[in-house]
Every structure is written in structure tokens, then in C-alpha cells.
Motif scaffolding. Structure first.
Motif, PDB file in Angstrom:
ATOM      1  N   PRO A   1     -37.312  45.331  32.712  1.00  0.00           N
ATOM      2  CA  PRO A   1     -38.106  44.909  31.539  1.00  0.00           C
ATOM      3  C   PRO A   1     -38.867  43.639  31.819  1.00  0.00           C
ATOM      4  O   PRO A   1     -39.981  43.469  31.384  1.00  0.00           O
ATOM      5  N   LYS A   2     -38.264  42.787  32.628  1.00  0.00           N
ATOM      6  CA  LYS A   2     -38.929  41.525  32.924  1.00  0.00           C
ATOM      7  C   LYS A   2     -40.262  41.759  33.626  1.00  0.00           C
ATOM      8  O   LYS A   2     -41.252  41.099  33.365  1.00  0.00           O
TER       9      LYS A   2
ATOM     10  N   VAL B   1     -42.114  44.345  33.440  1.00  0.00           N
ATOM     11  CA  VAL B   1     -43.078  44.849  32.462  1.00  0.00           C
ATOM     12  C   VAL B   1     -43.663  43.690  31.665  1.00  0.00           C
ATOM     13  O   VAL B   1     -44.873  43.563  31.514  1.00  0.00           O
ATOM     14  N   ASP B   2     -42.777  42.829  31.208  1.00  0.00           N
ATOM     15  CA  ASP B   2     -43.253  41.663  30.447  1.00  0.00           C
ATOM     16  C   ASP B   2     -44.239  40.851  31.276  1.00  0.00           C
ATOM     17  O   ASP B   2     -45.277  40.427  30.803  1.00  0.00           O
ATOM     18  N   LYS B   3     -43.833  40.615  32.493  1.00  0.00           N
ATOM     19  CA  LYS B   3     -44.659  39.779  33.352  1.00  0.00           C
ATOM     20  C   LYS B   3     -46.052  40.388  33.504  1.00  0.00           C
ATOM     21  O   LYS B   3     -47.063  39.687  33.363  1.00  0.00           O
TER      22      LYS B   3
ATOM     23  N   ALA C   1     -47.497  42.491  31.526  1.00  0.00           N
ATOM     24  CA  ALA C   1     -48.213  42.459  30.239  1.00  0.00           C
ATOM     25  C   ALA C   1     -48.752  41.058  29.977  1.00  0.00           C
ATOM     26  O   ALA C   1     -49.874  40.881  29.488  1.00  0.00           O
ATOM     27  N   MET C   2     -47.952  40.077  30.331  1.00  0.00           N
ATOM     28  CA  MET C   2     -48.375  38.694  30.129  1.00  0.00           C
ATOM     29  C   MET C   2     -49.588  38.387  31.001  1.00  0.00           C
ATOM     30  O   MET C   2     -50.549  37.768  30.544  1.00  0.00           O
ATOM     31  N   ARG C   3     -49.516  38.801  32.225  1.00  0.00           N
ATOM     32  CA  ARG C   3     -50.668  38.588  33.115  1.00  0.00           C
ATOM     33  C   ARG C   3     -51.912  39.227  32.518  1.00  0.00           C
ATOM     34  O   ARG C   3     -52.984  38.613  32.477  1.00  0.00           O
ATOM     35  N   GLU C   4     -51.724  40.423  32.036  1.00  0.00           N
ATOM     36  CA  GLU C   4     -52.871  41.130  31.467  1.00  0.00           C
ATOM     37  C   GLU C   4     -53.449  40.351  30.280  1.00  0.00           C
ATOM     38  O   GLU C   4     -54.662  40.202  30.138  1.00  0.00           O
TER      39      GLU C   4
ATOM     40  N   THR D   1     -47.706  27.156  31.160  1.00  0.00           N
ATOM     41  CA  THR D   1     -47.219  28.533  31.182  1.00  0.00           C
ATOM     42  C   THR D   1     -48.085  29.429  32.053  1.00  0.00           C
ATOM     43  O   THR D   1     -47.590  30.354  32.716  1.00  0.00           O
TER      44      THR D   1
ATOM     45  N   TYR E   1     -47.521  32.503  35.750  1.00  0.00           N
ATOM     46  CA  TYR E   1     -48.036  33.852  35.984  1.00  0.00           C
ATOM     47  C   TYR E   1     -49.106  33.907  37.066  1.00  0.00           C
ATOM     48  O   TYR E   1     -49.314  34.938  37.700  1.00  0.00           O
TER      49      TYR E   1
END
Lengths: 200, 200, 200, 200
Positions: free
Chosen positions: A2-3, A5-7, A9-12, A45, A49
Motif C-alpha cells: 500500500p505504501k 501505491v501511496d507513494k 499517487a503522491m508523486r502523481e 515534503t 518524493y
DNA sequence: GATGAATGAGAATTCATTCAT
DNA sequence: TATGAATGAATTCTCATTCAT
């Protein structure tokens, strides 16, 4: 994972924010804090990323080029001149939002950018695109759907450059969509007439 | 008596130095001190001739565009399709040195540049060039030297964009001269065939 | 010695120009080229007459203080309280033009000035002026024209400071002449009443 | 979680450092890096608290004037001449440390300072102070505690200027405290005698 | 003497990046 | 992981002074 995926998504999300900011202020004038604000994050933050502004921009460009390739690279060779022309028309059709990204990449791919890796990436892309068009034209010529006077390989590369000219002018000079469509129509009409084997 | 200098010549020399430096490092990365060193002057001296880096760049761009206009703007309408095509060929022919300036202007005209006066200047230039081509095409059409299926006005603007595409690709991607000439040949062959009224 | 005369006259002319420029822009904001322009000379020429901006300013200040001394330093002790008071009134009376110089010296005598020689010069001047007033007051006291409760020496120095306060306020805050005269009248009335031995 | 800082306290600390540096080198000679060093910070950090050197100085001046006002503006009108005089004495009593700030403001309020907002602020302050003294004198006059020969309003403004003269001379010329106190005593003695209605 | 073109040290300010919390 | 305060290298432009003419 999941991490991960989060990462991703965050980059995106950050890239999305960066694009907006770059569109609005230009790459050089855009500060990392602008991007952070736009992304609703703190400056620091961003660095969780992306290692740097440059890397962030590289990622942005990569995504941009993936899309470009998807649109411009025909999957299959056209079987007729009309089909080929319509393929070009489709490639040249894109929304206003996307047109706004053009100046950003115009700026980023310039020599101002520290690494010229981008420049080379783009160069390579158009080389490939030119070859692709060349092959398709060659295919058409073999089938007698293209005037024999043309050298497919060279014309393919020239075509790539000329289409890019149309796209760039739209993006850089803010040509209104309607006007742009008319320009594309004119160009494609010219191409069809010029490519046609009608009177070899 | 003070030193006597040809102010205009000095400006020209500084601009020459600036262009070299910008070519080598890119506009944003180039420092005024780099330009000064290249010109064999002290930093402060630049400011005797240009009020700011921006003004210097504006002067550089202005000179560039004067040349561009001289080359691209045909003085007189072509009287035949061949003549028109050859006019384009001439316009598209320029030396390698000049090709190296293209990335500089590519960078400078981007949104990065503080004033977008340049952007507008360039935009206007291509608008004018498009109209010019449009009129020439219209003239040819009247004389029956151009296929009636084309809309001269729209095609003129499209032509301007496409030729710019060829030029930019040469400059930006370092296409070797020989290759570029072949691309231009291909493009002009296509144009001639496409414009020809032969089989209206 | 005609050259020497010329030199002195030139220095004077330059100082005049400098004062005008300093009044208009302030010492720090005034450039040597401004002074040169105002004097109708070239920048370099100034350096034939003054070694530096600082030396020029020092010369300006010196002239200023010579005038000040002439006005404030009474040549002879007053023989009556009235005479003393009228002497002060005369000293405090000066034209608007001269009032405009005050801010210049206000700025120049500050710690901003590289050498604090000025500051000391001014300090010394007021010390001397205070002593001078002290002696005159003492003289009056001896003659019974001044209340015995006052300490002439200390009051002399205080008087110098207070009169300077009036002068400075006029110059710094642009107090209109009429208003200034009224203030001086009030102050002198107060001084006379306070100094009078009438009811020791 | 980010570092937590008391923004106001930080500003105060920076201003304190700035005052020290300005006292030591003068406003114009002081570099922002000097202030930063004195404050134990990096140059850039100053700009997190003040937008510019000018704004920083403005803040410093504002604080200074708040204090000045507190000391000089009597809250309530004096009910007797003695009380009035003692009020002045209190106002004129301040420490050596504070005396050292005077030259700084002397420099900053000059025409050298970009904005003359300060100049006007100070001008206004003394105008107000003068009116304030005027009212108090008028009050005393009504009560018969002040000689009728004086014009309270004009004398009030003159008083403000004269007291400022005393203060400035102490600060600018480094008059030793003891000496200064003696000068103040002399001046106040003179004022009392001059103001007294004793023998109208 | 006079000139003004050339010099270059110097200062304010910005902003990508780091890191203590 | 998230934050945003702190950092300091980097860059433009100014202007007193010099000096070739």
C-alpha cells in the motif's frame, strides 16, 4: 504494497501541481514552495518524493512524453492514404488543457536545463516518430497508395518536424482551437494532395 | 579627450559575446560576468551599453528577428509555383552557425522570460508571415498556378508553422546539415506536388 | 597666481553644485556624476579638485561651519540682557535657502560618515559656543543683569543645545518661516523672563 | 512537526541585533550580513522576518518611537508649574544605552532614507508633542500658574524643539551623563523662572 | 586640464535544499 | 511521514574611482 501505491499517487499529485504552477509562472520562475502550496503540502515534503526540482521536472517530462508517444505513434501502419491522413488528424487533435503544457516543455527542454538528457530524449522521440512515419509511407508506397517521387524515410522525418511545428505554434502562440483546426485541415489537405499517387 | 568608442559597434560586439555565451550555457545559466569575460570587458561595462540583462537579451532578439524577417519575408510575390517553392528553399537555407542560435531563442521566448513582449513579437511575426504566404498563394491561385482546393489564407499560416517546425528541429536537435537539406527537399517536393493545380 | 585663484573658484563652484545635489537627493543617494552634471563638468574633472567624495563633503561641511560660526559666535559680550537676547535672535535668523542645507549636514555628520572627524568638529563647535554663551552670561551676572540662581557655564551649554534644537527642527521638518519666527519669539521671551534678575 | 518559533520574539531579537550593528557602524555602512551575524543567524533568515533592510529599519524606528512617545507624552496635564517641570525632567532622563540609539535614528531619519515616511512620522510626533505641551501650558495659565505673557501654543512647540536639542546633543556628541544632567538642570531652572507668573 | 569609458568591489535579495522537531 | 525554519551559495546591478586620450 500500500505504501508504494501511496507513494506513486503522491508523486502523481505533486506532478499535477507542478504542471499547473509551471504553466502559470514558467519553470524558472516557479519556486518549489509554489509547487508545495499548490499540492497542499509543505516544501520539505516534496523532497520525500523527488530528490530535486530537476528530478521532479524529469518525471513530469517523462509522463508528458509517454502521452505524446501514445498519441503520435500509430500502432499499425495505415492501409490507405486516407487512413494515414486521418491518423495524423487524430494525433494532432488534443484539448486546450494539453496545449497549455507545451510552453512548459518548450522551456524545460531548452539548453537551460542542466542536463540535456531531455533534449536527447525528445530528439530521439522525433527520430523514432520520423522512422515510423517513414515505414508507413514506405508501406503505402509499396501498395501504390503513395506517389513514387517521395523518399519515405526522409519525408517521414520531415513530416514529424512539420507536424511538431503546427503543434508548437498552437501551444506557444495561443492559437485558438478553431483556428488551429483550420490550419490542420489545410495542412492535411496539402499532404494528401502531395502524397497522392494519382498522377505519377 | 575621452576614449572614443563606436557605441553601436560596442553594443554589437557585446551582443555577439552574449550570443556565444547563451549558446554555450543557455540564457538562464549564463551570468552577466560570463558575457563580460567573453566580450573582454568588465561586468560594469556591460551596463554602460545595456541597462539590464533583459534589455540586452531584447536587443539580441531584435537583431535575430530582423535577420529572420529578411530571410523569410519574400519581397515580391512569386509568379509561378516553382518560384514560390524556390523562395521557401532559400529561406530555409542558413548556415550552421545560425542554427546554433535557435536554442537560445527557443529558451528566451519561452514563458520563462520576464516580459512576454518577445513571445508576442514572435507570435506577430508568424502571423504576418502566414498572411504573406497566404497572399502569395492567393496570387498564384488567381493565376491558375495553384490548386483551387486550397484556402490560401489558412494554408499560409499552416505553412509558416510547418516551416518553423523544420527549422526548429534542425536547431534544437542538432540535425546535421546534410540531413536537414534532405528533409527540406522532401518537404518542398511534397508541397509542390500538393499545391500543383495539375489535376484540379 | 591666477591658477590658484581659478582652482579655488572651481572648488567653490563644485561645492555649490554638490550642495544643491545633496539637498535634492541626500548625501548617500547623490552620485558623483550628479554633482558633475550639476556643475557642468565631467565626472573625472571633479577628481582634479577633490580627492574623493568624502573630501569634497568635508570641504563643504567646513564652509558651512565657518558660516555658522560667524553667525552664532557673538564677537563681543553683550552689555545687557536685551542685547544678549537680540544677539540670539539675530543668530537664529537665517534664510530659507540656508535652512535647506540643514538636512544635508544632519546626514553627513551622522555615524554613516566614514570619518567621524566631522562629528567631532561639530561637537567641538557647540562646546565652544556653549563656553562663549557661558562667558557672556557670566559677564551679565557680574553686572547684575542676570539672575544669580543660574550657573552661567552649564546654562551656556544648555542654551547652545536648545537653540540648535530650534534650528534643526526648522530645517528637518520644514517648519514654515513664519511659524519658526513665532517659535523663536516664544523661546526668547521665555529666556528673557527666566534670565532676568528682576526678583532675585 | 516544524521548529516552533516565536515569530514576534525573533523579530525583536533581530531588531536588537540590528540596533547594535547600526550603532556600531552606522545604518548605511551596516550590511545585512552584519546584522545576521550579530543575531547569530544566516543572512537568508533575516528575510523570513523582514522583507527588506528598509522594512527592518522601519520596524526598528517604530519601536523606538513608541518608547519615545511613552516617555515624552505626559498622560495628564500638570496641575502646577513644579509638576510640569518635573514631568520634563523625567522625560529627559534616560539611560546611556538609549542615548546610543540616537545617532542611528539621526541617520535613518535623514533624507538618505528612501521613504521619507519616517521623516514625516517624526515631524508629526514633534508637532503633537508641541501641541500637548501647549495644552498643558494653557491649562497652567488658566489656573494662574503660568505667566500671562506667554503664548502657550507657540511656546509648546518651541519647548519640544529645545528639549529635542538637549537630547540630540547628548546622543550625538556623547555628552557624559553627568554633564547632561547638569545641562538639563540648568535648562529646567531657566524654564521655571521664565514660566513663573510671580511678577506678571 | 578635461573627459567619460572602463573598472570591479560590494551589497541586497532569492530560493533550492536540509534537518531538527 | 510531515513540516517549515534555517541556510548560504549565487547573481544582478551600482557607483566611486582611475586613466588613456
Amino acid at each position: 504494497m500500500p505504501k508504494i501505491v501511496d507513494k506513486a499517487a503522491m508523486r502523481e499529485a505533486i506532478l499535477q501541481a507542478a504542471l499547473l504552477v509551471f504553466q502559470a509562472k514558467g519553470y524558472h520562475a516557479a519556486r518549489m514552495s509554489d509547487v508545495a502550496t499548490e499540492a497542499g503540502l509543505a516544501k520539505g515534503t516534496l523532497y520525500l518524493y523527488f530528490a530535486s526540482k530537476e528530478e521532479m521536472t524529469a518525471a513530469l517530462a517523462e509522463g508528458y512524453f509517454r502521452e505524446i508517444e501514445l498519441r503520435f505513434m500509430p500502432e499499425q501502419p495505415a492501409e490507405s492514404l486516407d487512413e494515414f491522413i486521418e491518423g495524423l488528424r487524430t494525433a494532432l487533435s488534443f484539448g486546450e488543457e494539453e496545449a497549455r503544457s507545451i510552453p512548459v516543455f518548450f522551456e524545460v527542454f531548452g539548453p537551460s536545463f542542466t542536463t540535456d538528457a531531455f533534449s536527447q530524449q525528445v530528439s530521439k522521440f522525433f527520430e523514432t516518430l520520423g522512422e515510423c512515419y517513414g515505414e508507413h509511407l514506405s508501406h503505402l508506397q509499396t501498395k501504390g497508395a503513395l506517389s513514387k517521387q517521395h523518399n519515405p524515410s526522409q519525408l517521414g522525418r520531415a513530416l514529424a518536424a512539420m507536424l511538431d511545428g503546427l503543434v508548437l505554434h498552437r501551444g506557444l502562440f495561443g492559437v485558438p482551437t478553431e483556428r488551429y483546426v483550420a490550419m490542420v485541415d489545410s495542412a492535411l489537405l496539402l499532404f494528401r494532395a502531395g502524397l497522392s499517387p494519382a498522377h505519377d
